[in-house]
Structures are given as C-alpha cells and as structure tokens.
Design an enzyme around this catalytic site. Structure first.
Site, PDB file in Angstrom:
ATOM      1  N   ALA A 104       1.160  -7.097  10.261  1.00  0.00           N
ATOM      2  CA  ALA A 104      -0.251  -6.693  10.136  1.00  0.00           C
ATOM      3  C   ALA A 104      -0.843  -7.023   8.778  1.00  0.00           C
ATOM      4  CB  ALA A 104      -0.399  -5.202  10.428  1.00  0.00           C
ATOM      5  N   THR A 127       0.258   0.447  13.498  1.00  0.00           N
ATOM      6  CA  THR A 127       0.386  -0.514  12.398  1.00  0.00           C
ATOM      7  C   THR A 127       0.535   0.231  11.084  1.00  0.00           C
ATOM      8  OG1 THR A 127      -2.026  -0.650  12.205  1.00  0.00           O
ATOM      9  CG2 THR A 127      -0.943  -2.335  13.546  1.00  0.00           C
ATOM     10  N   ALA A 128       0.915   1.507  11.169  1.00  0.00           N
ATOM     11  CA  ALA A 128       1.037   2.342   9.974  1.00  0.00           C
ATOM     12  C   ALA A 128       2.471   2.313   9.462  1.00  0.00           C
ATOM     13  CB  ALA A 128       0.576   3.767  10.286  1.00  0.00           C
ATOM     14  N   ARG A 129       3.268   3.283   9.882  1.00  0.00           N
ATOM     15  CA  ARG A 129       4.683   3.361   9.532  1.00  0.00           C
ATOM     16  C   ARG A 129       5.459   3.739  10.785  1.00  0.00           C
ATOM     17  NH1 ARG A 129       3.110   0.979   6.000  1.00  0.00           N
ATOM     18  NH2 ARG A 129       3.381   1.224   3.727  1.00  0.00           N
ATOM     19  N   ALA A 163      -8.946   3.781   4.062  1.00  0.00           N
ATOM     20  CA  ALA A 163      -9.674   2.511   4.042  1.00  0.00           C
ATOM     21  C   ALA A 163      -9.451   1.705   5.315  1.00  0.00           C
ATOM     22  CB  ALA A 163      -9.249   1.697   2.818  1.00  0.00           C
ATOM     23  N   THR A 214       0.831  -1.206   0.000  1.00  0.00           N
ATOM     24  CA  THR A 214       0.000   0.000   0.000  1.00  0.00           C
ATOM     25  C   THR A 214       0.860   1.249   0.000  1.00  0.00           C
ATOM     26  OG1 THR A 214      -1.755  -1.171   1.192  1.00  0.00           O
ATOM     27  CG2 THR A 214      -1.831   1.237   1.199  1.00  0.00           C
ATOM     28  N   ASP A 256       3.804  -2.651  15.467  1.00  0.00           N
ATOM     29  CA  ASP A 256       4.083  -3.619  14.411  1.00  0.00           C
ATOM     30  C   ASP A 256       5.105  -3.078  13.425  1.00  0.00           C
ATOM     31  OD1 ASP A 256       3.533  -6.122  13.002  1.00  0.00           O
ATOM     32  OD2 ASP A 256       2.559  -4.870  11.488  1.00  0.00           O
ATOM     33  N   HIS A 288       6.334  -6.531  11.853  1.00  0.00           N
ATOM     34  CA  HIS A 288       5.594  -6.099  10.667  1.00  0.00           C
ATOM     35  C   HIS A 288       4.769  -7.247  10.082  1.00  0.00           C
ATOM     36  CE1 HIS A 288       5.655  -3.141   7.010  1.00  0.00           C
ATOM     37  NE2 HIS A 288       4.446  -3.355   7.507  1.00  0.00           N
ATOM     38  N   GLU A 304      12.808  -1.947   8.735  1.00  0.00           N
ATOM     39  CA  GLU A 304      12.163  -3.254   8.718  1.00  0.00           C
ATOM     40  C   GLU A 304      12.921  -4.220   9.628  1.00  0.00           C
ATOM     41  OE1 GLU A 304       9.355  -4.765   6.911  1.00  0.00           O
ATOM     42  OE2 GLU A 304       8.893  -2.649   7.165  1.00  0.00           O
TER      43      GLU A 304
END
Length: 313
Positions: free
Chosen positions: A283, A230-232, A154, A78, A256, A281, A261
C-alpha cells in the site's frame, strides 16, 4: 556523527549518495547496509552509531539494549510498532517517523480494493481466462455505499475524501474527535460495523487496537459487507476473519498486512479464505511515495543535526 542506514530505502542509489556527500561535507559519516533482521547483526552494525535510519524492518531490542552511543532513530515509515519505542525512550533515544509520505498511495490502493471486491474482479478475471463469462458475478457500485473508516487520521481522511467523489457515504470511528469535511458522521465501532457496506482500517497498532476486529466485531457486519486492512495485520484476528469469510458471514476482504511481514507461511489461513485479495504489504510502496519518504527522513535528520526534533514520536 556516525549515521547508520540499516536497510535499503527503495529509491535510486544516487539519491542516497547525494545525501552521503552532503553529510560528509558537514563532517558526518553515512554507512549503509542491506536489510538483516538478525539481532546480533543489527547490534554489531549499531555498536558505535550515533543515529540509526531504518524503514519497516523490525529492530530488535537486543540491538540497542546495551548501546551507549545511539541518540536518535529516524524511522522511514509511519508506524513505529516494529521498533522498541519504550526501551529507546527509557534510554533517552529520540525517535522520528515519516508520517504523511504514503497517504495518497494507501488511499488509492484502498479505492482499488473496494472496486475490485465490489465488482468481483478477481473471480470474473479467472472466469474470463478459462473461457467463461460474468454470469452470476455481476457486482455493485461504490456509489451509495456506506464506508466505515476505522481510524480517522491523515490516511482515513484521505480515503473519506476519495470515496466521497464516488458518491459513497463515509462514516468514521475514532477515539478522538473527528474533524473532516468529508466524513459524514462519527459513530461507535459497534455501529460502524453494523451499518457499513465497506469497513476499511486505518488505525495504528497499539495494545488497544490489537485484535480490535475480532469474532464479536465481525459478527456485527452485514453478510454483504467487505473488510479492507491496509493498517496493521494484528489489528485483525486472522483466524476469526478467515472463519467469517469461509462461512460467508461477510462477502469478502482485501488484506495488505498480516501479523508478520511477507513472505508468509503458505498455510496462513487468510491465504486460503474465500473471496479474498491478498498483497504483500504494497500500500505504501509507490515510486512517488518512496521518494517523498526519503525527503522526509533526511529532512528529519538534518533538523536533528541542527538541534531540532521534527516528526517526534
């Protein structure tokens, strides 16, 4: 055209093989590689490619800077903050993403994080494994809580829908007007941080959102409140958050995502902060969402090959 897949897309091999055969029948070539973040390796792999497909592996500017053949980057993710969007656009390289593939997966994990933190699952499990009881660790319900959603796209809207089922009260902060039957009120970020029992982050990483949740914002939260990201990772100031957790200025956090990373440096402050749940990470990563992601990515690809630019960035 030569299409280069730079990393595994976490689905059964036969799915990719079927697309490779279809593309071959159309007169194109699909070349697949294992993940490699070395800029020189990426550059070599893309040197004569027309199209690049990748997921959330960072794509180096050096890999495309001098590339004269690349025309399209098809991102199986995304967010696109891990690729050099500005440089690509300057070079006339089109970009698509796979928006929507992990909406349910991320939202479900958020609900799990909320309940785990509210009910002290991590702490009571440890007590149980060591012969203890729930004494002093009786938790709270999600029902009745104010859930502040930062970023009402969303995923944010899906989280609002889910928490509403539990009888919670979703509110949101967004720079654009929020339209959702599930979000009860749109408020400023400052108000959201002050009144929320749970703050959950669902905004993209941009220059404006980097360190959006900083020491000042964290100081507005209730001592009983929890934060979920859980975004960035860079949306949150990790040092400020770990300090707030260790000083018990807020009750807990579930994380998360981080500045990089995973695997993380084992000394990362949030790995050692009080009352935290940390995951590497995960999610977006369900079997169903991985399959949906591949469907979207190859749909983007076939559309591009027929002259259409879908899910354009």
């Amino acid at each position: 055209m030569k299409i280069v897949l730079l990393e595994d897309l976490a689905v059964d091999k036969h799915i990719i093989d079927e697309h490779a055969l279809k593309l071959k029948d159309m007169g194109h070539e699909l070349v697949t590689y294992d993940k490699n973040t070395d800029p020189e390796v990426q550059k070599e792999r893309l040197k004569d490619a027309d199209i690049c497909i990748l997921a959330n592996m960072p794509l180096s500017e050096d890999a495309i800077k001098d590339n004269e053949t690349l025309k399209y980057i098809d991102v199986a993710f995304t967010g696109v903050d891990h690729i050099p969007v500005k440089l690509a656009k300057e070079k006339g390289i089109k970009i698509s993403n796979a928006s929507g593939y992990a909406t349910e997966a991320v939202a479900e994990l958020c609900i799990g994080f909320m309940i785990d933190l509210l009910r002290n699952v991590k702490e009571t499990e440890e007590k149980c494994r060591n012969g203890g009881t729930k004494a002093g660790l009786v938790g709270s319900l999600l029902k009745g809580k104010v859930v502040g959603i930062v970023g009402a796209g969303a995923i944010g809207k899906k989280v609002a829908e889910y928490v509403k089922v539990f009888g919670a009260h979703p509110i949101a902060y967004s720079r654009s007007k929020v339209t959702s039957e599930y979000i009860e009120e749109q408020v400023s970020l400052e108000e959201l941080m002050q009144v929320s029992d749970i703050v959950t982050l669902h905004c993209p990483l941009t220059d404006e959102t980097r360190n959006l949740i900083n020491k000042d914002m964290l100081s507005l939260m209730k001592k009983s409140a929890i934060l979920i990201n859980t975004a960035r990772g860079p949306v949150v100031d990790s040092n400020a958050l770990s300090e707030a957790l260790n000083n018990e200025d807020i009750k807990g956090a579930a994380l998360d995502v981080f500045e990089t990373e995973p695997p993380l440096d084992i000394n990362h402050p949030l790995l050692h902060a009080k009352n935290t749940i940390v995951t590497p990470h995960i999610a977006f990563a369900s079997k169903e969402s991985m399959e949906m992601r591949v469907d979207i990515v190859f749909d983007n690809l076939y559309a591009y090959l027929s002259g259409e630019h879908k899910n354009a960035i």
